[in-house]
Write a protein that holds these residues in place. Structure first.
Motif, PDB file in Angstrom:
ATOM      1  N   GLU A  94       0.839  -1.200   0.000  1.00 52.46           N
ATOM      2  CA  GLU A  94       0.000   0.000   0.000  1.00 52.46           C
ATOM      3  C   GLU A  94       0.877   1.254   0.000  1.00 52.46           C
ATOM      4  OE1 GLU A  94      -2.722  -0.162   3.239  1.00 52.46           O
ATOM      5  OE2 GLU A  94      -3.825  -1.889   2.434  1.00 52.46           O
ATOM      6  N   THR A  95       2.010   1.181   0.690  1.00 52.69           N
ATOM      7  CA  THR A  95       2.953   2.297   0.695  1.00 52.69           C
ATOM      8  C   THR A  95       3.610   2.450  -0.670  1.00 52.69           C
ATOM      9  OG1 THR A  95       3.387   1.882   3.042  1.00 52.69           O
ATOM     10  CG2 THR A  95       4.966   3.281   1.879  1.00 52.69           C
ATOM     11  N   LEU A  96       3.982   1.331  -1.289  1.00 63.46           N
ATOM     12  CA  LEU A  96       4.601   1.374  -2.614  1.00 63.46           C
ATOM     13  C   LEU A  96       3.657   1.929  -3.677  1.00 63.46           C
ATOM     14  CD1 LEU A  96       6.514  -2.031  -2.610  1.00 63.46           C
ATOM     15  CD2 LEU A  96       7.562   0.225  -2.837  1.00 63.46           C
ATOM     16  N   ALA A  97       2.366   1.812  -3.446  1.00 59.93           N
ATOM     17  CA  ALA A  97       1.399   2.356  -4.406  1.00 59.93           C
ATOM     18  C   ALA A  97       1.526   3.870  -4.540  1.00 59.93           C
ATOM     19  CB  ALA A  97      -0.020   1.982  -3.992  1.00 59.93           C
ATOM     20  N   ARG A  98       2.195   4.496  -3.552  1.00 59.68           N
ATOM     21  CA  ARG A  98       2.369   5.953  -3.583  1.00 59.68           C
ATOM     22  C   ARG A  98       3.768   6.365  -4.030  1.00 59.68           C
ATOM     23  NH1 ARG A  98      -0.638   5.041   1.179  1.00 59.68           N
ATOM     24  NH2 ARG A  98       1.168   5.325   2.529  1.00 59.68           N
ATOM     25  N   GLY A  99       4.655   5.376  -4.290  1.00 60.14           N
ATOM     26  CA  GLY A  99       5.992   5.727  -4.753  1.00 60.14           C
ATOM     27  C   GLY A  99       7.048   4.787  -4.200  1.00 60.14           C
ATOM     28  N   PRO A 100       8.322   5.020  -4.532  1.00 60.50           N
ATOM     29  CA  PRO A 100       9.415   4.155  -4.067  1.00 60.50           C
ATOM     30  C   PRO A 100       9.518   4.144  -2.545  1.00 60.50           C
ATOM     31  CG  PRO A 100      10.160   5.674  -5.775  1.00 60.50           C
ATOM     32  CD  PRO A 100       8.805   6.135  -5.366  1.00 60.50           C
ATOM     33  N   VAL A 101      10.129   3.079  -2.035  1.00 64.03           N
ATOM     34  CA  VAL A 101      10.348   2.933  -0.594  1.00 64.03           C
ATOM     35  C   VAL A 101      11.812   2.596  -0.333  1.00 64.03           C
ATOM     36  CG1 VAL A 101       9.874   1.467   1.422  1.00 64.03           C
ATOM     37  CG2 VAL A 101       7.983   2.275   0.003  1.00 64.03           C
ATOM     38  N   VAL A 102      12.411   3.318   0.613  1.00 66.60           N
ATOM     39  CA  VAL A 102      13.713   2.940   1.164  1.00 66.60           C
ATOM     40  C   VAL A 102      13.409   2.134   2.420  1.00 66.60           C
ATOM     41  CG1 VAL A 102      15.869   3.736   2.183  1.00 66.60           C
ATOM     42  CG2 VAL A 102      14.870   4.963   0.242  1.00 66.60           C
ATOM     43  N   LEU A 103      13.789   0.865   2.407  1.00 69.16           N
ATOM     44  CA  LEU A 103      13.454  -0.075   3.472  1.00 69.16           C
ATOM     45  C   LEU A 103      14.723  -0.496   4.198  1.00 69.16           C
ATOM     46  CD1 LEU A 103      11.362  -1.960   4.869  1.00 69.16           C
ATOM     47  CD2 LEU A 103      11.800  -3.616   3.022  1.00 69.16           C
ATOM     48  N   LEU A 104      14.771  -0.204   5.505  1.00 70.36           N
ATOM     49  CA  LEU A 104      15.935  -0.550   6.324  1.00 70.36           C
ATOM     50  C   LEU A 104      15.574  -1.655   7.303  1.00 70.36           C
ATOM     51  CD1 LEU A 104      17.133   3.007   7.480  1.00 70.36           C
ATOM     52  CD2 LEU A 104      17.697   1.831   5.366  1.00 70.36           C
ATOM     53  N   PHE A 105      16.439  -2.642   7.427  1.00 68.58           N
ATOM     54  CA  PHE A 105      16.356  -3.616   8.508  1.00 68.58           C
ATOM     55  C   PHE A 105      17.506  -3.323   9.463  1.00 68.58           C
ATOM     56  CE2 PHE A 105      13.993  -5.685   5.165  1.00 68.58           C
ATOM     57  CZ  PHE A 105      12.980  -6.345   5.829  1.00 68.58           C
ATOM     58  N   TYR A 106      17.162  -3.002  10.720  1.00 72.88           N
ATOM     59  CA  TYR A 106      18.208  -2.700  11.699  1.00 72.88           C
ATOM     60  C   TYR A 106      18.066  -3.624  12.907  1.00 72.88           C
ATOM     61  CZ  TYR A 106      14.782  -0.082  14.545  1.00 72.88           C
ATOM     62  OH  TYR A 106      13.714   0.283  15.317  1.00 72.88           O
ATOM     63  N   ARG A 107      19.119  -3.668  13.731  1.00 75.42           N
ATOM     64  CA  ARG A 107      19.181  -4.657  14.811  1.00 75.42           C
ATOM     65  C   ARG A 107      18.363  -4.255  16.033  1.00 75.42           C
ATOM     66  NH1 ARG A 107      24.863  -6.828  16.047  1.00 75.42           N
ATOM     67  NH2 ARG A 107      25.231  -4.733  16.895  1.00 75.42           N
ATOM     68  N   GLY A 108      18.399  -2.991  16.416  1.00 79.72           N
ATOM     69  CA  GLY A 108      17.625  -2.588  17.576  1.00 79.72           C
ATOM     70  C   GLY A 108      18.051  -1.253  18.143  1.00 79.72           C
ATOM     71  N   GLU A 109      17.240  -0.777  19.067  1.00 80.48           N
ATOM     72  CA  GLU A 109      17.480   0.495  19.735  1.00 80.48           C
ATOM     73  C   GLU A 109      18.806   0.499  20.494  1.00 80.48           C
ATOM     74  OE1 GLU A 109      15.367   2.913  23.448  1.00 80.48           O
ATOM     75  OE2 GLU A 109      14.882   0.824  22.992  1.00 80.48           O
ATOM     76  N   TRP A 110      19.254  -0.668  20.933  1.00 85.77           N
ATOM     77  CA  TRP A 110      20.457  -0.823  21.745  1.00 85.77           C
ATOM     78  C   TRP A 110      21.740  -0.729  20.911  1.00 85.77           C
ATOM     79  CZ3 TRP A 110      23.141  -4.904  19.780  1.00 85.77           C
ATOM     80  CH2 TRP A 110      22.400  -5.803  18.992  1.00 85.77           C
ATOM     81  N   CYS A 111      21.637  -0.803  19.595  1.00 86.83           N
ATOM     82  CA  CYS A 111      22.813  -0.864  18.713  1.00 86.83           C
ATOM     83  C   CYS A 111      23.239   0.548  18.303  1.00 86.83           C
ATOM     84  CB  CYS A 111      22.483  -1.694  17.469  1.00 86.83           C
ATOM     85  SG  CYS A 111      23.772  -1.649  16.199  1.00 86.83           S
ATOM     86  N   PRO A 112      24.427   1.011  18.717  1.00 88.72           N
ATOM     87  CA  PRO A 112      24.841   2.379  18.376  1.00 88.72           C
ATOM     88  C   PRO A 112      25.001   2.606  16.882  1.00 88.72           C
ATOM     89  CG  PRO A 112      26.661   1.168  19.375  1.00 88.72           C
ATOM     90  CD  PRO A 112      25.441   0.323  19.547  1.00 88.72           C
ATOM     91  N   TYR A 113      25.383   1.576  16.132  1.00 88.06           N
ATOM     92  CA  TYR A 113      25.532   1.729  14.682  1.00 88.06           C
ATOM     93  C   TYR A 113      24.167   1.921  14.021  1.00 88.06           C
ATOM     94  CZ  TYR A 113      30.283   0.145  15.487  1.00 88.06           C
ATOM     95  OH  TYR A 113      31.577   0.039  15.948  1.00 88.06           O
ATOM     96  N   CYS A 114      23.149   1.212  14.538  1.00 91.60           N
ATOM     97  CA  CYS A 114      21.792   1.379  14.010  1.00 91.60           C
ATOM     98  C   CYS A 114      21.264   2.781  14.309  1.00 91.60           C
ATOM     99  CB  CYS A 114      20.861   0.338  14.622  1.00 91.60           C
ATOM    100  SG  CYS A 114      21.282  -1.370  14.215  1.00 91.60           S
ATOM    101  N   CYS A 115      21.503   3.248  15.542  1.00 96.05           N
ATOM    102  CA  CYS A 115      21.045   4.598  15.896  1.00 96.05           C
ATOM    103  C   CYS A 115      21.716   5.635  15.007  1.00 96.05           C
ATOM    104  CB  CYS A 115      21.342   4.880  17.365  1.00 96.05           C
ATOM    105  SG  CYS A 115      20.357   3.898  18.513  1.00 96.05           S
ATOM    106  N   ALA A 116      23.017   5.462  14.765  1.00 95.60           N
ATOM    107  CA  ALA A 116      23.739   6.410  13.916  1.00 95.60           C
ATOM    108  C   ALA A 116      23.194   6.390  12.495  1.00 95.60           C
ATOM    109  CB  ALA A 116      25.233   6.091  13.920  1.00 95.60           C
ATOM    110  N   GLN A 117      22.915   5.187  11.969  1.00 97.67           N
ATOM    111  CA  GLN A 117      22.387   5.105  10.616  1.00 97.67           C
ATOM    112  C   GLN A 117      21.014   5.763  10.516  1.00 97.67           C
ATOM    113  OE1 GLN A 117      21.133   1.265   9.151  1.00 97.67           O
ATOM    114  NE2 GLN A 117      21.391   1.882   6.998  1.00 97.67           N
ATOM    115  N   LEU A 118      20.141   5.498  11.479  1.00 95.17           N
ATOM    116  CA  LEU A 118      18.793   6.058  11.404  1.00 95.17           C
ATOM    117  C   LEU A 118      18.807   7.569  11.586  1.00 95.17           C
ATOM    118  CD1 LEU A 118      18.031   3.076  11.393  1.00 95.17           C
ATOM    119  CD2 LEU A 118      16.131   3.619  12.912  1.00 95.17           C
ATOM    120  N   ARG A 119      19.712   8.084  12.413  1.00 92.79           N
ATOM    121  CA  ARG A 119      19.828   9.545  12.535  1.00 92.79           C
ATOM    122  C   ARG A 119      20.324  10.157  11.233  1.00 92.79           C
ATOM    123  NH1 ARG A 119      21.788   8.345  17.871  1.00 92.79           N
ATOM    124  NH2 ARG A 119      23.939   8.533  17.133  1.00 92.79           N
TER     125      ARG A 119
END
Length: 204
Positions: free
Chosen positions: A49-74
């Motif tokens: 349903e989201t793709l019906a409105r355009g492209p999607v950048v989809l990230l799979f990350y490990r968790g809130e506890w992971c500093p590398y994930c937090c840095a990437q999402l910021r």
């Protein structure tokens, strides 16, 4: 971290790569599996349903506890205006429960969808899931990170994580770009996704 801890985590990454843990992941040119997951506000988001409105950048990350994930999402948050201007929507997925998704969004001032993939079933359908080795489990538990609790798993079950992955999906659901690396310290630069949106992915 102690040199021994660093060496142990390096061994885990090296073993994942040696076993080809990345090789079964969804790759460019393939159709992305659909899913519907709750976001940080408890609302259900459907990928197609989201793709019906355009492209999607989809990230799979490990968790809130992971500093590398937090840095990437910021970093992705900083690029969000450019991604939005290019017609894309940003969606991030982890196996953590919605409370942790909400905490991740609030603590890092994230203004995009943070989805909870309980049991890592969606990540599994993308070929990203691996069992956490005992040494790595003990290392995280000793530091107050209990993935069983964070993921809502029954006591005694093995812990699982997903390999960090970043996908760029065309509105058709076809994967146009994939960055998958068992080395959780390596993530693609947000600008590269902005550039790819302009070069490779049509808005419709």
């Amino acid at each position: 971290m102690s040199p021994e801890a660093v060496a142990m985590l390096d061994r885990v990454v090296a073993d994942l790569k040696a076993r080809g843990a990345e090789l079964g992941a969804l790759r460019p040119g393939l159709q992305a599996p659909d899913f519907a997951l709750p976001d940080q506000q408890g609302r259900t988001l459907s990928l197609y349903e989201t793709l019906a409105r355009g492209p999607v950048v989809l990230l799979f990350y490990r968790g809130e506890w992971c500093p590398y994930c937090c840095a990437q999402l910021r970093a992705m948050q900083l690029a969000l205006p450019q991604l939005t201007a290019a017609g894309a929507r940003l969606v991030a997925v982890s196996p953590e429960l919605p409370d942790h998704s909400l905490s991740m969004a609030e603590r890092n001032a994230l203004d995009f969808d943070i989805l909870s993939d309980r049991g890592a079933m969606v990540a599994r359908s993308y070929g990203l899931v691996y069992r956490v080795p005992d040494a790595m489990r003990d290392f995280y538990r000793d530091r107050g990170v209990d993935l069983g609790i964070r993921h809502g798993c029954p006591p005694g079950q093995p812990w699982h994580l997903s390999i960090p992955a970043t996908y760029l999906l065309a509105p058709s659901g076809i994967v146009r770009f994939a960055s998958i690396d068992a080395d959780y310290t390596q993530r693609p630069e947000p600008q590269s996704l902005v550039d790819l949106l302009h070069d490779r992915v049509p808005a419709h």
